[in-house]
Design an enzyme around this catalytic site. Structure first.
Site, PDB file in Angstrom:
ATOM      1  N   PHE A 242       0.809  -1.228   0.000  1.00 61.84           N
ATOM      2  CA  PHE A 242       0.000   0.000   0.000  1.00 61.84           C
ATOM      3  C   PHE A 242       0.843   1.279   0.000  1.00 61.84           C
ATOM      4  CE2 PHE A 242      -2.400  -3.137   2.692  1.00 61.84           C
ATOM      5  CZ  PHE A 242      -3.234  -3.576   1.690  1.00 61.84           C
ATOM      6  N   GLU A 246       7.442   1.143  -0.083  1.00 56.71           N
ATOM      7  CA  GLU A 246       8.104   1.741  -1.248  1.00 56.71           C
ATOM      8  C   GLU A 246       9.490   2.242  -0.862  1.00 56.71           C
ATOM      9  OE1 GLU A 246       7.556   5.315  -4.554  1.00 56.71           O
ATOM     10  OE2 GLU A 246       5.824   4.638  -3.406  1.00 56.71           O
ATOM     11  N   ARG A 324       1.362  15.864  -5.785  1.00 56.37           N
ATOM     12  CA  ARG A 324       0.190  15.140  -6.299  1.00 56.37           C
ATOM     13  C   ARG A 324      -1.095  15.635  -5.635  1.00 56.37           C
ATOM     14  NH1 ARG A 324      -1.282  10.647  -9.534  1.00 56.37           N
ATOM     15  NH2 ARG A 324       0.862  10.146 -10.083  1.00 56.37           N
ATOM     16  N   ARG A 356      -1.352   4.425  -0.800  1.00 49.34           N
ATOM     17  CA  ARG A 356      -2.262   4.310  -1.944  1.00 49.34           C
ATOM     18  C   ARG A 356      -3.005   5.622  -2.250  1.00 49.34           C
ATOM     19  NH1 ARG A 356      -6.270  -0.907  -2.057  1.00 49.34           N
ATOM     20  NH2 ARG A 356      -6.623  -1.015  -4.305  1.00 49.34           N
ATOM     21  N   THR A 455       5.050  11.170 -11.143  1.00 48.34           N
ATOM     22  CA  THR A 455       5.296  12.585 -11.421  1.00 48.34           C
ATOM     23  C   THR A 455       6.787  12.880 -11.526  1.00 48.34           C
ATOM     24  OG1 THR A 455       5.082  13.039  -9.045  1.00 48.34           O
ATOM     25  CG2 THR A 455       3.136  13.384 -10.420  1.00 48.34           C
ATOM     26  N   ALA A 524       2.346   4.251  -7.917  1.00 46.88           N
ATOM     27  CA  ALA A 524       1.715   5.176  -8.863  1.00 46.88           C
ATOM     28  C   ALA A 524       0.733   4.480  -9.802  1.00 46.88           C
ATOM     29  CB  ALA A 524       2.768   5.936  -9.672  1.00 46.88           C
ATOM     30  N   GLU A 726      -4.726   2.575  -7.500  1.00 49.56           N
ATOM     31  CA  GLU A 726      -5.028   3.659  -6.561  1.00 49.56           C
ATOM     32  C   GLU A 726      -6.377   4.344  -6.764  1.00 49.56           C
ATOM     33  OE1 GLU A 726      -0.882   5.703  -5.429  1.00 49.56           O
ATOM     34  OE2 GLU A 726      -1.136   5.392  -7.583  1.00 49.56           O
TER      35      GLU A 726
END
Length: 780
Positions: A242, A246, A324, A356, A455, A524, A726
């Protein structure tokens, strides 16, 4: 040569892209035989590590005494910052994340040292014996105070379209509001865990539960002062990620590797659930404000929006997350004049990280609140206000100057409005609320427009490695990681469709840095987009080699050859089994291994101008939620949810629907029950499943309708599908909006209530009381 279909009758291939097939590990999950990092049988001599973490949130270490730790039963060694041979800062993008600290303390739980013992229990008991004398300082936990004091992790950013100040001043109606948006604990079923195995000549093999094996490879190499090629990271599957794995899986891999290098023995480090929740970052809490101008029809003329992201003690991914949030502060609505500012503030907590949606949900909430507020001010149905403000053909520029080149939102919302019987239910609910004194119902339809791409431009690339063996079976490896979302299944389906073979003939192996290098994180929502395209390229390369070989044999053009039904066909009736052709190609010395590579086209963003095309395309969807609220207690239930979501041409409808259902429920948890609580000393109080409440199966609505919107992606994605990881989470905003609708019914929908998130029963009750007090005040 046997070439007739009568000799080898074709069997229809099973499981190609576009079909609903089970997750490739579903049987293993259900039977309990799926192997995770903690299930790997440890090599002989493996040590077990435990982290010695800070017991305060802010201050300095005056004295550190680890003698009692070293003398504890079963302890083999202790690791401190002085033992790190390479880099000591493991910040994923910007510096600020020391692997261990010897002086400054910036959050409760910050790693100070690591102890390794002959058993997990011995290591954890020994860690408790550390004697640490602190100089304690008062932690700063308030994001607004941090902004006022200019305690920023990264510079603020601004996006502008038109002349917002002038349009706002000229607007006949102006509205303002502020809201606090809570964070969210990942609460993955499998916690943070790594197993480090030293090899010869300083090499290191890492098994880890990580969404970003290449970053783990890089950081482990740097702390060990090794070249990247000396570190191999193996990641077969995660028990949930989730976003929490990362960047924040890397610290534990680095610590395990450092201890393994120091002792020369394998080391496993698995965080207990309480430590995991205290030591790892969450979804960013936000404070958002808007000042809007609109006309008497509710059309927005100007939008001044500010988003404040609480990043915790270090930058981590906060820069991109707040970006974002800004990119999605418009959600599905055209803002002809916009001024959007985003701040990244520092507080004395864990460093908040990806979750997420990656800031998108926090950005969307403020404009969805605005839609409801405009509707209450004008006495309209909020759905009508939303539809009047949707992006349309004549007004399709976002605040960051990207053209919105689609027309699906209006059609999608119209279809959902009809299929969910929204208007009839709205009438019935209004009638119910007029005659029910205590129980109030609420209804809301909210859309989602979510940009798909990293991004950070260079992350939009992927690689794959595909082998065909001489029996016709295939082995596939790609840079994406499997965390339960079905990525491996989808990518294998792409290869099955490209080569016309059964899905059962394809085996996907663990994601490994020595097979596909320099990979991007699985994040992403781009896992299938990127890795599916890379795998397709590898399969196309092999298909072309086989076609050229067969064409030369048969004296035909390669373009005449077709791969389908486990056969390779040409002409009107001639074919050869795929496996037989492969065997012949091997004998003829044709390479049966290929790499594939893909990078996303068209995307760019000029940060100085705050303009560009950061997203390849937009995923869209909408949800209708109906709730029942007890106005005496603040308790509520979700009675029904109707979802229509656009995934383009689905790679696997069953998996996509499962992702939509799961994302919606996870988003509902974030907005309703999942409350993070820190005490004034900076200690996390909601640090276990007993004190942190995720949705249970009983919270699933008894009526839960999910349908895929039948519309191909107009961009050249893999088989014209769309990302699904997501975007569905943000469909749950409809639940929060429905709660506000129910509370507003107390005022005959004239008052738009304040309702921060998570909208716990306590907050709902306070909102109810605030509306009643305002009504009483108005009557006086």
């Amino acid at each position: 040569m046997r070439t007739l279909t009568e000799i080898h009758p074709a069997s229809k291939p099973q499981g190609a892209a576009g079909e609903s097939v089970a997750h490739d590990s579903a049987r293993l999950h259900v039977s309990g035989s799926a192997r995770y990092v903690d299930d790997i049988i440890e090599p002989q001599g493996t040590l077990f590590a435990a982290v010695i973490g800070s017991r305060i949130a802010k201050g300095r270490i005056r004295h550190l005494d680890l003698q009692a730790v070293r003398r504890a039963p079963g302890v083999i060694d202790v690791l401190t910052l002085d033992d790190v041979p390479g880099h000591t800062d493991i910040g994923p993008v910007f510096p600020g994340d020391p692997v261990l600290t010897r002086d400054a303390i910036r959050y409760a739980g910050q790693p100070i040292a690591l102890v390794a013992a002959s058993s997990e229990k011995a290591a954890r008991q020994a860690a408790l014996l550390a004697e640490i004398d602190y100089e304690i300082q008062a932690p700063q936990l308030d994001a607004e105070v941090a902004l006022a004091q200019q305690q920023l992790l990264r510079p603020s950013h601004r996006m502008q379209l038109g002349d917002c100040a002038k349009a706002l001043q000229a607007s006949p109606i102006q509205l303002q509001a502020k809201m606090h948006i809570g964070g969210q604990e990942h609460l993955y079923l499998e916690g943070q865990v790594s197993l480090a195995i030293p090899g010869e000549d300083g090499d290191m093999l890492i098994y880890t539960s990580s969404q970003h094996p290449s970053e783990v490879q890089k950081l482990v190499a740097e702390v060990l002062n090794l070249s990247f090629h000396q570190v191999t990271v193996d990641m077969r599957r995660m028990g949930g990620g989730f976003g929490g794995k990362e960047t924040q899986a890397a610290p534990w891999a680095c610590l395990a590797a450092l201890m393994a290098a120091k002792t020369g023995r394998p080391v496993k480090l698995r965080l207990p659930r309480k430590d995991d929740m205290q030591m790892t970052g969450k979804r960013h809490p936000f404070v958002n404000r808007y000042h809007l101008g609109c006309d008497h029809e509710g059309r927005i003329l100007a939008a001044d929006i500010e988003v404040i992201g609480n990043g915790g003690h270090s930058p981590d991914l906060t820069d991109a997350i707040v970006d974002r949030a800004m990119f999605h502060a418009d959600n599905a609505y055209f803002l002809p004049n916009a001024d959007i500012r985003g701040h990244r503030v520092a507080t004395d907590t864990v460093s908040h990280t990806a979750f997420r949606g990656f800031g998108g949900p926090q950005g969307m909430l403020i404009i969805e609140r605005a839609m409801d507020d405009i509707a209450r001010h004008l006495g309209c149905d909020p759905l009508d206000i939303r539809k009047r403000n949707l992006y349309a053909e004549a007004r399709d520029l976002t605040p960051y100057h990207q053209q919105v080149e689609f027309d699906t939102l209006q059609r999608l919302i119209d279809e959902l409005e009809s299929s969910s019987h929204y208007r009839a239910r709205r009438t019935a609910i209004s009638h119910w609320n007029q005659h029910s004194a205590v129980l109030k119902r609420g209804l809301a339809l909210t859309p989602v427009k979510f940009g798909i791409s990293f991004t950070l431009q260079h992350l939009n690339q992927a690689g794959a490695l595909l082998h065909i063996y001489t029996d016709g079976s295939l082995q596939l490896n790609h840079g994406g990681t499997e965390m339960g979302q079905g990525l491996h299944t989808k990518v294998a389906q792409v290869v099955a469709r490209t080569l016309g073979v059964d899905l059962s003939q394809i085996r996907i192996t663990a994601t490994r840095t020595d097979k596909v290098p320099n990979t991007s994180p699985t994040a992403a929502s781009s896992g299938a987009d990127l890795n599916g395209k890379a795998a397709e390229q590898a399969a196309l390369t092999l298909r072309q080699r086989l076609s050229d070989f067969l064409a030369e044999q048969q004296g035909i053009a390669a373009s005449e050859i077709r791969f389908s039904d486990n056969q390779v066909c040409w002409g009107t009736s001639q074919s050869i089994p795929f496996a037989e052709l492969v065997q012949q190609a091997y004998v003829a010395r044709i390479s049966l291994s290929a790499t594939g590579y893909y990078r996303t086209p068209k995307i760019w963003y000029d940060r100085e101008k705050a303009q560009g095309r950061p997203f390849f395309y937009f995923a869209t969807g909408a949800a209708v939620s109906e709730v029942l609220v007890d106005t005496l207690t603040g308790e509520y239930r979700l009675l029904q949810a109707d979802i229509l979501h656009d995934v383009g041409h689905s790679l696997n409808p069953a998996i996509d629907i499962g992702q939509i259902e799961g994302g919606f429920i996870q988003g509902m948890g974030w907005l309703t029950t999942e409350e993070l609580v820190w005490n004034p000393d900076g200690q996390l109080l909601s640090h276990s499943p007993a004190t942190y409440k995720i949705p249970a199966i009983s919270d699933t609505p008894p009526v839960f309708n999910v349908k895929l919107f039948d519309h191909a992606n107009t961009e050249d994605t893999i088989y014209h599908s769309k990302a699904v990881g997501e975007p569905p989470l943000m469909l749950a905003i409809s639940v929060w909006s429905a709660l506000r609708d129910a509370i507003s019914s107390l005022s005959d929908y004239r008052i738009s209530p304040d309702l921060d998130t998570p909208a716990t029963p306590e907050r709902v009750l306070m909102a109810v009381e605030a509306v009643r007090q305002k009504l009483n005040g108005d009557r006086r």
